[in-house]
Design a protein around this motif. Structure first.
Motif, short mmCIF file in Angstrom:
data_model
loop_
_atom_site.label_atom_id
_atom_site.label_comp_id
_atom_site.label_asym_id
_atom_site.label_seq_id
_atom_site.Cartn_x
_atom_site.Cartn_y
_atom_site.Cartn_z
N PHE A 1 0.86 -1.28 0.21
CA PHE A 1 -0.04 -0.04 -0.09
C PHE A 1 0.93 1.43 -0.01
CE2 PHE A 1 0.27 -1.93 4.27
CZ PHE A 1 1.08 -0.66 5.15
N GLY A 2 0.41 2.32 -0.28
CA GLY A 2 1.01 3.61 -0.34
C GLY A 2 0.97 4.27 1.14
N ILE A 3 1.99 5.07 1.40
CA ILE A 3 2.38 5.65 2.54
C ILE A 3 2.35 7.26 2.39
CG2 ILE A 3 3.11 3.74 3.89
CD1 ILE A 3 5.77 5.31 3.78
N HIS A 4 2.15 8.13 3.23
CA HIS A 4 2.34 9.49 3.20
C HIS A 4 3.89 9.51 3.12
CE1 HIS A 4 -1.15 11.79 3.96
NE2 HIS A 4 -1.50 10.65 4.62
N TYR A 5 4.70 10.30 2.37
CA TYR A 5 6.10 10.43 2.57
C TYR A 5 6.35 10.86 3.80
CZ TYR A 5 10.72 11.70 0.67
OH TYR A 5 12.04 11.69 0.46
N PRO A 6 7.44 10.15 4.43
CA PRO A 6 7.57 10.54 5.89
C PRO A 6 8.53 11.46 6.04
CG PRO A 6 8.68 8.36 5.21
CD PRO A 6 7.78 8.97 4.10
N PHE A 7 9.12 11.85 5.10
CA PHE A 7 10.36 13.00 5.74
C PHE A 7 9.98 14.47 5.39
CE2 PHE A 7 12.58 9.12 4.13
CZ PHE A 7 13.05 8.61 5.35
N GLU A 8 10.88 15.35 5.57
CA GLU A 8 10.64 16.72 5.49
C GLU A 8 10.40 17.07 3.84
OE1 GLU A 8 14.00 18.97 6.71
OE2 GLU A 8 13.07 20.88 6.36
N VAL A 9 9.50 18.05 3.67
CA VAL A 9 9.03 18.48 2.25
C VAL A 9 9.16 19.97 2.37
CG1 VAL A 9 7.55 18.67 0.33
CG2 VAL A 9 7.80 16.42 1.81
N HIS A 10 9.90 20.49 1.59
CA HIS A 10 10.24 22.12 1.79
C HIS A 10 9.00 22.83 1.10
CE1 HIS A 10 11.92 25.71 0.40
NE2 HIS A 10 12.90 25.76 1.20
N ARG A 11 8.71 23.94 1.35
CA ARG A 11 7.69 24.67 0.98
C ARG A 11 7.66 24.90 -0.52
NH1 ARG A 11 10.01 29.42 0.85
NH2 ARG A 11 11.49 29.75 2.64
N ASN A 12 8.68 24.76 -1.35
CA ASN A 12 8.56 24.76 -2.53
C ASN A 12 7.69 23.52 -3.32
OD1 ASN A 12 10.48 26.95 -2.75
ND2 ASN A 12 12.14 25.60 -3.37
N PHE A 13 7.76 22.67 -2.56
CA PHE A 13 6.92 21.46 -3.26
C PHE A 13 5.70 21.33 -2.69
CE2 PHE A 13 11.49 20.36 -3.33
CZ PHE A 13 11.44 20.27 -4.40
N ARG A 14 5.08 22.34 -2.03
CA ARG A 14 3.64 22.50 -1.47
C ARG A 14 2.97 22.74 -2.84
NH1 ARG A 14 3.54 19.19 2.41
NH2 ARG A 14 5.35 19.17 3.99
N ASN A 15 1.70 23.07 -2.98
CA ASN A 15 1.21 23.95 -3.99
C ASN A 15 1.67 23.69 -5.37
OD1 ASN A 15 -0.75 24.78 -2.19
ND2 ASN A 15 0.57 26.43 -1.56
N PHE A 16 2.27 22.57 -5.54
CA PHE A 16 2.93 22.36 -7.01
C PHE A 16 1.74 22.36 -7.81
CE2 PHE A 16 6.71 21.02 -9.44
CZ PHE A 16 7.70 21.79 -8.60
N HIS A 17 2.13 22.64 -9.29
CA HIS A 17 0.94 22.60 -10.31
C HIS A 17 1.30 21.69 -11.32
CE1 HIS A 17 -1.34 26.46 -9.26
NE2 HIS A 17 0.01 26.47 -8.58
N ASP A 18 0.27 20.80 -11.90
CA ASP A 18 0.50 20.19 -13.05
C ASP A 18 -0.63 20.43 -14.03
OD1 ASP A 18 0.64 18.03 -14.73
OD2 ASP A 18 -0.11 16.42 -13.19
N THR A 19 -0.03 21.21 -15.30
CA THR A 19 -0.82 21.40 -16.36
C THR A 19 -0.84 20.23 -17.23
OG1 THR A 19 -0.66 23.95 -16.14
CG2 THR A 19 -1.56 23.14 -18.04
N ILE A 20 -1.93 19.56 -17.47
CA ILE A 20 -1.76 18.44 -18.47
C ILE A 20 -2.28 18.77 -19.86
CG2 ILE A 20 -2.62 15.98 -18.73
CD1 ILE A 20 -3.73 16.39 -15.81
N LEU A 21 -1.19 18.85 -20.77
CA LEU A 21 -1.68 18.98 -22.10
C LEU A 21 -1.93 17.72 -22.84
CD1 LEU A 21 1.74 21.01 -22.56
CD2 LEU A 21 -0.26 21.82 -21.84
#
Ligand code: PMV
Length: 365
Positions: free
Chosen positions: A192-212
């Motif tokens: 099963f999947g788990i929440h990534y357990p380590f620190e994640v910098h704010r640069n990677f919060r609110n990331f965008h994905d525009t699907i072309l």
């Protein structure tokens, strides 16, 4: 945990009827899953951003049968229409999960499902679709056994979803989900999947994905076939070990907010995935000329403007353009000015990191 932890403890009192409904998102892998062992066990660990806008909503109405049936009893409606051709996939899923959901033959199910994105968009709905279905079945299981706790509920939903489509196991929760056992990630599991357990910098919060949407048609080779072609693939061993290394490298990249390091891994993973397809026997290519045009444009734009924007690919021709919140204005302008021309009918979908699946309603009869 082992598979046996997900076997239900017999059937308690079965409710007569009810209805459950879940909305589950799609996800986009940063380190890709490509190649599996028996029972949907991944050949290497993967990690993905859970998406927000691209999602499947599924409801199941369940009515108890007088006697358990010899085979699964269900009807499937997709966007309001009865879909006989979708049934075999669900039947296979029920067969694979029956051991863990012993009530499946005790009910008649009406499954109603719809996607937030157009069916013929070339976006795979198997991740969000199987995740929504698994969550609905877990809600029914919880009606039968109310003692099930949230942690177990979500783990088992991911476990079941994975049996429908591997990447669906990463579509239950948000926002950064790791699946597949890794020596360096505590509690990581093939099941099963788990929440990534380590620190994640704010640069990677609110990331965008525009699907072309480069190619909306059916792809020529399914993921199932593609995964199978990793058996005996000449580069398989190297590829699986590379995925482990990339996952390890992401740890310090996520912690420090290193966008260049992130871009290098994400783009390399996308190209490696497609390189595996091109070097399988039989070999195949899912990218289209416009996929390459877009990639080259992204590289030129990034070089010229130093905007931290990059691409990734699924098993298809569509391009996922990834960028942080801080680059949003520039990225959208660039996409509109230079990339939309390469999309089929100019179509694209603006998505972003999401928080995972949501229960929409439950009515107990
Ligand atoms: O979940 P499947 O069996 O459709 O495999 C999906 C594999 C990729 O989307 C290409 C990669 C991934 O990790 O999501």
């Amino acid at each position: 945990m082992t598979e046996n932890d997900f076997v239900s403890i017999g059937t308690l009192a079965l409710p007569m009827l009810g209805k459950v409904c879940w909305k589950a998102p799609s996800n986009i892998a940063l380190v890709k899953y490509w190649g599996k062992k028996e029972n949907q066990i991944p050949a290497n660990p993967s990690i993905s951003f859970t998406l927000d806008a691209c999602a499947t909503t599924t409801s199941i109405t369940y009515t108890r049968l007088e006697d358990s049936a010899a085979d699964f009893q269900f009807e499937l409606y997709f966007e309001g229409e009865l879909k006989e051709d979708f049934k075999p996939k669900i039947h296979t899923f029920f067969k694979r999960t029956e051991k863990f959901l012993p009530f499946l033959k005790s009910y008649e199910f009406i499954i109603e499902t719809s996607n937030s994105f157009p069916h013929s968009s070339g976006i795979a709905s198997s991740a969000s679709g199987m995740a929504a279905l698994a969550l609905c079945l877990m809600s029914i299981e919880k009606e039968i056994n109310p003692d099930i706790e949230d942690d177990f509920f979500y783990k088992k939903a991911s476990f079941l979803a994975r049996l429908g489509s591997g990447s669906a196991g990463r579509s239950i929760e948000g926002d950064l989900i790791q699946w597949g056992s890794s020596l360096h990630i505590p509690n990581s599991s093939d099941l099963f999947g788990i929440h990534y357990p380590f620190e994640v910098h704010r640069n990677f919060r609110n990331f965008h994905d525009t699907i072309l949407l480069v190619h909306k048609g059916q792809k020529t080779v399914s993921s199932t076939v593609g995964h199978d072609l990793m058996y005996g693939h000449p580069f398989a061993k190297e590829r699986f070990s590379q995925a482990h290394k990339n996952l390890d490298k992401l740890k310090s990249i996520f912690a420090s907010g290193d966008l260049s390091g992130f871009i290098e891994i994400v783009e390399s993973e996308a190209l490696t995935l497609h390189a595996m397809m091109m070097t399988s026997l039989p070999y195949f290519i899912l990218m289209k000329p416009n996929t390459l045009e877009i990639i080259n444009r992204i590289w030129a734009f990034r070089d010229a403007t130093k905007t931290p924007i990059c691409f990734t690919l699924d098993a298809g021709a569509n391009v996922h353009v990834l960028y942080p919140e801080s680059a949003k204005e520039k990225a959208i302008q660039f996409i509109q000015d230079e990339l939309v021309a390469y999309c089929e009918n100019g179509h694209y979908i603006c998505d972003r990191i999401g928080k995972g699946a949501k229960q929409l309603s439950t009515t107990i009869g």
